[in-house]
Design a protein around this motif. Structure first.
Motif, PDB file in Angstrom:
ATOM      1  N   PHE A 192      -1.005  30.078   1.883  1.00 41.63           N
ATOM      2  CA  PHE A 192      -2.462  30.107   2.028  1.00 41.63           C
ATOM      3  C   PHE A 192      -3.192  29.484   0.840  1.00 41.63           C
ATOM      4  O   PHE A 192      -4.423  29.547   0.767  1.00 41.63           O
ATOM      5  CB  PHE A 192      -2.949  31.531   2.298  1.00 41.63           C
ATOM      6  CG  PHE A 192      -2.700  31.953   3.719  1.00 41.63           C
ATOM      7  CD1 PHE A 192      -3.574  31.598   4.743  1.00 41.63           C
ATOM      8  CD2 PHE A 192      -1.543  32.649   4.051  1.00 41.63           C
ATOM      9  CE1 PHE A 192      -3.317  31.958   6.057  1.00 41.63           C
ATOM     10  CE2 PHE A 192      -1.288  33.015   5.367  1.00 41.63           C
ATOM     11  CZ  PHE A 192      -2.172  32.661   6.377  1.00 41.63           C
ATOM     12  N   GLN A 193      -2.427  28.884  -0.074  1.00 35.81           N
ATOM     13  CA  GLN A 193      -3.081  28.028  -1.063  1.00 35.81           C
ATOM     14  C   GLN A 193      -3.794  26.907  -0.306  1.00 35.81           C
ATOM     15  O   GLN A 193      -3.220  26.295   0.591  1.00 35.81           O
ATOM     16  CB  GLN A 193      -2.066  27.431  -2.030  1.00 35.81           C
ATOM     17  CG  GLN A 193      -1.663  28.340  -3.173  1.00 35.81           C
ATOM     18  CD  GLN A 193      -2.821  28.603  -4.124  1.00 35.81           C
ATOM     19  OE1 GLN A 193      -3.511  27.670  -4.535  1.00 35.81           O
ATOM     20  NE2 GLN A 193      -3.030  29.861  -4.462  1.00 35.81           N
ATOM     21  N   PRO A 194      -5.054  26.623  -0.618  1.00 36.74           N
ATOM     22  CA  PRO A 194      -5.814  25.666   0.195  1.00 36.74           C
ATOM     23  C   PRO A 194      -5.300  24.237   0.070  1.00 36.74           C
ATOM     24  O   PRO A 194      -4.804  23.829  -0.986  1.00 36.74           O
ATOM     25  CB  PRO A 194      -7.233  25.788  -0.346  1.00 36.74           C
ATOM     26  CG  PRO A 194      -7.082  26.306  -1.739  1.00 36.74           C
ATOM     27  CD  PRO A 194      -5.870  27.199  -1.710  1.00 36.74           C
ATOM     28  N   PHE A 195      -5.421  23.520   1.163  1.00 40.17           N
ATOM     29  CA  PHE A 195      -5.259  22.077   1.121  1.00 40.17           C
ATOM     30  C   PHE A 195      -6.502  21.487   0.457  1.00 40.17           C
ATOM     31  O   PHE A 195      -7.550  22.142   0.390  1.00 40.17           O
ATOM     32  CB  PHE A 195      -5.099  21.524   2.541  1.00 40.17           C
ATOM     33  CG  PHE A 195      -3.773  21.820   3.176  1.00 40.17           C
ATOM     34  CD1 PHE A 195      -2.683  20.974   2.958  1.00 40.17           C
ATOM     35  CD2 PHE A 195      -3.607  22.934   3.985  1.00 40.17           C
ATOM     36  CE1 PHE A 195      -1.452  21.244   3.534  1.00 40.17           C
ATOM     37  CE2 PHE A 195      -2.375  23.212   4.568  1.00 40.17           C
ATOM     38  CZ  PHE A 195      -1.293  22.364   4.341  1.00 40.17           C
ATOM     39  N   PRO A 196      -6.421  20.250  -0.039  1.00 37.08           N
ATOM     40  CA  PRO A 196      -7.601  19.646  -0.677  1.00 37.08           C
ATOM     41  C   PRO A 196      -8.846  19.705   0.203  1.00 37.08           C
ATOM     42  O   PRO A 196      -9.937  20.037  -0.264  1.00 37.08           O
ATOM     43  CB  PRO A 196      -7.163  18.202  -0.925  1.00 37.08           C
ATOM     44  CG  PRO A 196      -5.681  18.253  -1.005  1.00 37.08           C
ATOM     45  CD  PRO A 196      -5.248  19.369  -0.107  1.00 37.08           C
ATOM     46  N   ILE A 197      -8.690  19.399   1.484  1.00 34.15           N
ATOM     47  CA  ILE A 197      -9.820  19.397   2.405  1.00 34.15           C
ATOM     48  C   ILE A 197     -10.447  20.781   2.508  1.00 34.15           C
ATOM     49  O   ILE A 197     -11.680  20.926   2.597  1.00 34.15           O
ATOM     50  CB  ILE A 197      -9.369  18.879   3.791  1.00 34.15           C
ATOM     51  CG1 ILE A 197     -10.555  18.663   4.722  1.00 34.15           C
ATOM     52  CG2 ILE A 197      -8.361  19.809   4.438  1.00 34.15           C
ATOM     53  CD1 ILE A 197     -10.161  18.017   6.052  1.00 34.15           C
ATOM     54  N   GLU A 198      -9.609  21.829   2.485  1.00 31.18           N
ATOM     55  CA  GLU A 198     -10.119  23.194   2.580  1.00 31.18           C
ATOM     56  C   GLU A 198     -10.838  23.601   1.302  1.00 31.18           C
ATOM     57  O   GLU A 198     -11.883  24.262   1.344  1.00 31.18           O
ATOM     58  CB  GLU A 198      -8.972  24.159   2.870  1.00 31.18           C
ATOM     59  CG  GLU A 198      -8.312  23.949   4.232  1.00 31.18           C
ATOM     60  CD  GLU A 198      -7.052  24.766   4.407  1.00 31.18           C
ATOM     61  OE1 GLU A 198      -6.641  24.963   5.560  1.00 31.18           O
ATOM     62  OE2 GLU A 198      -6.452  25.191   3.385  1.00 31.18           O
ATOM     63  N   GLU A 199     -10.286  23.197   0.186  1.00 29.73           N
ATOM     64  CA  GLU A 199     -10.874  23.574  -1.093  1.00 29.73           C
ATOM     65  C   GLU A 199     -12.229  22.918  -1.313  1.00 29.73           C
ATOM     66  O   GLU A 199     -13.168  23.550  -1.815  1.00 29.73           O
ATOM     67  CB  GLU A 199      -9.931  23.204  -2.235  1.00 29.73           C
ATOM     68  CG  GLU A 199     -10.473  23.562  -3.606  1.00 29.73           C
ATOM     69  CD  GLU A 199      -9.463  23.374  -4.719  1.00 29.73           C
ATOM     70  OE1 GLU A 199      -9.878  23.437  -5.886  1.00 29.73           O
ATOM     71  OE2 GLU A 199      -8.268  23.169  -4.420  1.00 29.73           O
ATOM     72  N   GLY A 242       0.827  -1.201   0.000  1.00 27.08           N
ATOM     73  CA  GLY A 242       0.000   0.000   0.000  1.00 27.08           C
ATOM     74  C   GLY A 242       0.856   1.242   0.000  1.00 27.08           C
ATOM     75  O   GLY A 242       2.088   1.162  -0.126  1.00 27.08           O
ATOM     76  N   GLY A 243       0.203   2.369   0.121  1.00 28.23           N
ATOM     77  CA  GLY A 243       0.936   3.629   0.132  1.00 28.23           C
ATOM     78  C   GLY A 243       0.051   4.750   0.637  1.00 28.23           C
ATOM     79  O   GLY A 243      -1.154   4.587   0.831  1.00 28.23           O
ATOM     80  N   LEU A 244       0.665   5.897   0.859  1.00 29.18           N
ATOM     81  CA  LEU A 244      -0.083   7.102   1.221  1.00 29.18           C
ATOM     82  C   LEU A 244       0.746   8.317   0.858  1.00 29.18           C
ATOM     83  O   LEU A 244       1.957   8.218   0.622  1.00 29.18           O
ATOM     84  CB  LEU A 244      -0.442   7.130   2.700  1.00 29.18           C
ATOM     85  CG  LEU A 244       0.609   7.587   3.724  1.00 29.18           C
ATOM     86  CD1 LEU A 244      -0.053   7.894   5.053  1.00 29.18           C
ATOM     87  CD2 LEU A 244       1.688   6.527   3.912  1.00 29.18           C
ATOM     88  N   ARG A 245       0.071   9.462   0.818  1.00 33.03           N
ATOM     89  CA  ARG A 245       0.780  10.706   0.549  1.00 33.03           C
ATOM     90  C   ARG A 245       0.457  11.714   1.640  1.00 33.03           C
ATOM     91  O   ARG A 245      -0.560  11.637   2.320  1.00 33.03           O
ATOM     92  CB  ARG A 245       0.412  11.273  -0.816  1.00 33.03           C
ATOM     93  CG  ARG A 245      -0.949  11.938  -0.891  1.00 33.03           C
ATOM     94  CD  ARG A 245      -1.206  12.569  -2.260  1.00 33.03           C
ATOM     95  NE  ARG A 245      -2.551  13.164  -2.307  1.00 33.03           N
ATOM     96  CZ  ARG A 245      -3.083  13.705  -3.399  1.00 33.03           C
ATOM     97  NH1 ARG A 245      -2.404  13.728  -4.542  1.00 33.03           N
ATOM     98  NH2 ARG A 245      -4.296  14.229  -3.364  1.00 33.03           N
ATOM     99  N   LEU A 246       1.368  12.652   1.790  1.00 34.22           N
ATOM    100  CA  LEU A 246       1.152  13.840   2.609  1.00 34.22           C
ATOM    101  C   LEU A 246       1.169  15.035   1.662  1.00 34.22           C
ATOM    102  O   LEU A 246       2.168  15.276   0.978  1.00 34.22           O
ATOM    103  CB  LEU A 246       2.262  14.001   3.638  1.00 34.22           C
ATOM    104  CG  LEU A 246       2.118  13.352   5.007  1.00 34.22           C
ATOM    105  CD1 LEU A 246       3.313  13.717   5.878  1.00 34.22           C
ATOM    106  CD2 LEU A 246       0.829  13.775   5.708  1.00 34.22           C
ATOM    107  N   VAL A 247       0.053  15.759   1.626  1.00 36.82           N
ATOM    108  CA  VAL A 247       0.014  17.006   0.861  1.00 36.82           C
ATOM    109  C   VAL A 247       0.567  18.100   1.761  1.00 36.82           C
ATOM    110  O   VAL A 247       0.038  18.366   2.840  1.00 36.82           O
ATOM    111  CB  VAL A 247      -1.418  17.345   0.417  1.00 36.82           C
ATOM    112  CG1 VAL A 247      -1.406  18.641  -0.396  1.00 36.82           C
ATOM    113  CG2 VAL A 247      -2.017  16.202  -0.398  1.00 36.82           C
ATOM    114  N   LEU A 248       1.649  18.717   1.314  1.00 39.53           N
ATOM    115  CA  LEU A 248       2.330  19.740   2.109  1.00 39.53           C
ATOM    116  C   LEU A 248       1.825  21.134   1.769  1.00 39.53           C
ATOM    117  O   LEU A 248       1.168  21.348   0.739  1.00 39.53           O
ATOM    118  CB  LEU A 248       3.838  19.660   1.862  1.00 39.53           C
ATOM    119  CG  LEU A 248       4.512  18.310   2.123  1.00 39.53           C
ATOM    120  CD1 LEU A 248       5.992  18.383   1.769  1.00 39.53           C
ATOM    121  CD2 LEU A 248       4.313  17.859   3.561  1.00 39.53           C
ATOM    122  N   CYS A 249       2.157  22.056   2.623  1.00 37.66           N
ATOM    123  CA  CYS A 249       1.875  23.466   2.370  1.00 37.66           C
ATOM    124  C   CYS A 249       2.593  23.911   1.093  1.00 37.66           C
ATOM    125  O   CYS A 249       3.732  23.496   0.839  1.00 37.66           O
ATOM    126  CB  CYS A 249       2.357  24.281   3.566  1.00 37.66           C
ATOM    127  SG  CYS A 249       2.331  26.059   3.349  1.00 37.66           S
TER     128      CYS A 249
END
Length: 259
Positions: free
Chosen positions: A89-96, A76-83
């Motif tokens: 202040f570009q939104p994270f996926p969850i914020e967008e 398996g795998g996972l990612r971390l979306v960074l700032c």
């Protein structure tokens, strides 16, 4: 060495996906699970003619894979979306996508330490390792049958997702992350509670590629809880505190005990 750590080291290894080849293996695994196996709306195969599921957030993400030692296959795998380093202040996926549902009494995204916040995303387990009960129906492979000790097909390690949590803590330490965002099925957060890794909900469940709920917590809060409730898991994910220190109150207690 605990039985849990011995089992992890026997069966799995964390592999930072920091080369083009390893990243492509992760992108292809995402395509296989989301587009071909689960056929999730929004992940239709025609979006990815080269067989790699990639979105705009991959430009600012880091990744880890979990590999099965004996077969060398990707578990398996996972990612971390960074700032975004150029525009914090570009939104994270969850914020967008679901930020307008946030409970402002619980979170103010403008007050978060943006540069040390990251979003846990694309946590996925290969089909061959989603093999009990209804695990095959979920990309993360977590189902209540995952913890059925009476199963005739008992794993020698609790669940591959626990191995991915090892990878998560390693990446977070490496990149100086202090806060975790996530948007996931409420049932997954309840199942993560088995490892004391559940996050704090910050809004209602909404329809986002299925029913999902937004979550946020500090890594210190999560790992302190893990330390208090299951030190074997804490030892595993922090490498006995090498990559993430023990909770301060415990360290102070130890110093006073030994003085």
């Amino acid at each position: 060495m605990s039985d849990l750590i011995a089992a992890f080291n026997k069966y799995f290894e964390v592999v930072p996906a920091n080369t083009t080849e390893l990243k492509n293996q992760f992108f292809h695994l995402r395509y296989q699970v989301y587009s071909q196996e689960l056929q999730l709306p929004g992940f239709e195969s025609w979006h990815y003619p080269d067989g790699r599921e990639i979105d705009k957030y991959d430009k600012r993400s880091v990744y880890s894979l979990l590999r099965h030692r004996q077969s060398k296959s990707i578990v398996g795998g996972l990612r971390l979306v960074l700032c975004d380093p150029d525009d914090p202040f570009q939104p994270f996926p969850i914020e967008e996508h679901v930020g307008h549902y946030f409970d402002t009494r619980l979170v103010d995204s403008t007050q978060l330490p943006r540069r040390t916040t990251a979003e846990i995303s694309r946590l996925v387990v290969a089909r061959d390792f989603r093999c009990r009960g209804k695990e095959v129906l979920y990309a993360h492979g977590m189902d209540y049958s995952s913890f059925d000790d009476k199963s005739d097909n008992r794993r020698q390690f609790p669940h591959p997702v626990l191995g991915l949590l090892v990878a998560l803590v390693q990446m977070s330490s490496q990149y100086g992350i202090t806060h975790w965002y996530a948007i996931m099925e409420p049932v997954l957060n309840r199942l993560l509670r088995r490892f004391s890794f559940d996050l704090k909900p910050i809004g209602p469940a909404v329809d986002y590629y299925g029913i999902r709920q937004p979550y946020l917590n500090t890594i210190d809060n999560v790992l302190t809880r893990v330390f208090q409730k299951n030190q074997d898991i804490w030892d595993l994910v922090t490498d006995h505190g090498r990559i993430w220190p023990a909770p301060r109150q415990w360290a102070v207690k130890q110093l006073s005990t030994n003085s």
